[in-house]
Design an enzyme around this catalytic site. Structure first.
Site, mmCIF file in Angstrom:
data_model
loop_
_atom_site.group_PDB
_atom_site.id
_atom_site.type_symbol
_atom_site.label_atom_id
_atom_site.label_comp_id
_atom_site.label_asym_id
_atom_site.label_seq_id
_atom_site.Cartn_x
_atom_site.Cartn_y
_atom_site.Cartn_z
ATOM 1 N N THR A 278 0.795 -1.167 -0.049
ATOM 2 C CA THR A 278 0.003 -0.064 0.121
ATOM 3 C C THR A 278 0.868 1.249 0.101
ATOM 4 O O THR A 278 2.074 1.183 0.615
ATOM 5 C CB THR A 278 -0.791 0.035 1.158
ATOM 6 O OG1 THR A 278 -1.770 1.328 1.035
ATOM 7 C CG2 THR A 278 -0.003 0.020 2.508
ATOM 8 N N ASN B 297 -0.508 3.877 1.314
ATOM 9 C CA ASN B 297 -1.429 4.715 2.296
ATOM 10 C C ASN B 297 -0.337 5.051 3.495
ATOM 11 O O ASN B 297 -0.585 3.623 4.234
ATOM 12 C CB ASN B 297 -2.495 4.294 2.589
ATOM 13 C CG ASN B 297 -3.298 4.967 3.586
ATOM 14 O OD1 ASN B 297 -2.802 5.272 4.476
ATOM 15 N ND2 ASN B 297 -4.657 5.088 3.286
ATOM 16 N N PRO B 298 0.347 6.054 3.955
ATOM 17 C CA PRO B 298 1.036 5.800 5.056
ATOM 18 C C PRO B 298 0.261 5.633 6.605
ATOM 19 O O PRO B 298 0.931 5.101 7.090
ATOM 20 C CB PRO B 298 1.506 7.571 5.110
ATOM 21 C CG PRO B 298 1.014 8.171 4.307
ATOM 22 C CD PRO B 298 0.269 7.459 3.249
ATOM 23 N N LYS C 185 -2.115 3.394 6.949
ATOM 24 C CA LYS C 185 -2.159 1.957 6.636
ATOM 25 C C LYS C 185 -0.775 1.306 6.876
ATOM 26 O O LYS C 185 -0.633 0.359 8.036
ATOM 27 C CB LYS C 185 -2.554 1.343 5.448
ATOM 28 C CG LYS C 185 -4.102 1.782 5.124
ATOM 29 C CD LYS C 185 -4.533 1.137 4.023
ATOM 30 C CE LYS C 185 -6.113 1.689 3.423
ATOM 31 N NZ LYS C 185 -6.443 1.153 2.177
ATOM 32 N N ASP D 193 -8.172 -4.346 0.908
ATOM 33 C CA ASP D 193 -8.745 -3.026 0.491
ATOM 34 C C ASP D 193 -9.952 -3.039 1.390
ATOM 35 O O ASP D 193 -10.301 -3.851 2.064
ATOM 36 C CB ASP D 193 -9.715 -3.575 -0.977
ATOM 37 C CG ASP D 193 -10.221 -2.313 -1.452
ATOM 38 O OD1 ASP D 193 -9.672 -1.206 -1.283
ATOM 39 O OD2 ASP D 193 -10.866 -2.280 -2.323
ATOM 40 N N HIS E 6 -10.562 -3.115 12.649
ATOM 41 C CA HIS E 6 -11.082 -3.914 11.843
ATOM 42 C C HIS E 6 -9.715 -4.491 11.194
ATOM 43 O O HIS E 6 -9.489 -5.933 10.994
ATOM 44 C CB HIS E 6 -11.744 -3.396 10.738
ATOM 45 C CG HIS E 6 -11.258 -2.221 10.126
ATOM 46 N ND1 HIS E 6 -10.936 -0.859 10.931
ATOM 47 C CD2 HIS E 6 -11.260 -1.509 8.870
ATOM 48 C CE1 HIS E 6 -10.770 -0.046 10.297
ATOM 49 N NE2 HIS E 6 -10.853 -0.184 8.934
#
Length: 189
Positions: free
Chosen positions: A9, A11-12, A14, A71, A184
């Site tokens: 990913t 996305n920093p 995540k 995802d 989650h």
């Protein structure tokens, strides 16, 4: 030597979250950036699972490393599970965090609290040695507040609205360490 695991990913937020969740395992986490990989995967699947599998296949062929991809998104009951897999491009374009927050509130205007149920859901795909792909899923339930907390969380706009009844807090009020205990991603991992 430590086994490497590629967290596929950019996305920093995540990446940070996985580092916190996986910190006690004897594996070295590497990112696409660490490997100078700029190749991107078109996330055009109809489900979180399709997108996660697509990414894990692509990056495991590219690197021959064990790969974790995912995802995830927000599913609002009242809106039949929207924005769901389209979370980022829900409004038909790459909306800003502020736009996503106000669009959500607009669509839930006048909806009473008990009908504002939602879940944050993640599907993780894991491929080791390009072998069979394993799928893991995690979700947390909560409610969508009528107005956001003051602090907008970069790349995670819905955390300013997502209220967790069991701890009486909005997700965005928690530190990454607190959240990593039960959120989650932690459940899926």
């Amino acid at each position: 030597k430590m086994n490497k695991l590629l967290i596929a990913t950019t996305n920093p937020g995540k990446i940070l979250e996985y580092k916190v969740i996986l910190k006690n395992l004897p594996i070295e986490l590497v990112t696409l950036k660490d490997l100078d990989i700029t190749a991107d995967v078109q996330e055009d699947g109809k489900t979180f699972e399709e997108n996660a599998i697509k990414k894990v296949k692509f990056y495991s062929q590219l690197t021959n490393l064990p790969v974790l991809s995912e995802d995830s998104g927000l599913e609002i009951d009242y809106l039949n599970g929207q924005p769901g897999v389209h979370t980022k491009r829900w409004l038909g374009y790459d909306a800003s965090e502020e736009e996503l927050i106000s669009a959500t509130l607009e669509r839930l205007k006048g909806v009473p609290m008990e009908k504002r149920g939602a879940q944050l859901r993640v599907v993780i795909a894991l491929a080791v040695n390009g072998e069979e792909i394993k799928i893991f899923e995690g979700a947390i339930r909560g409610l969508i507040m009528e107005k956001p907390i003051a602090k907008i969380i970069p790349v995670y706009p819905f955390r300013t609205l997502f209220y967790l009844p069991e701890i009486k807090k909005v997700l965005g009020e928690l530190t990454m360490e607190e959240e990593a205990k039960f959120a989650h991603r932690k459940k899926a991992v």
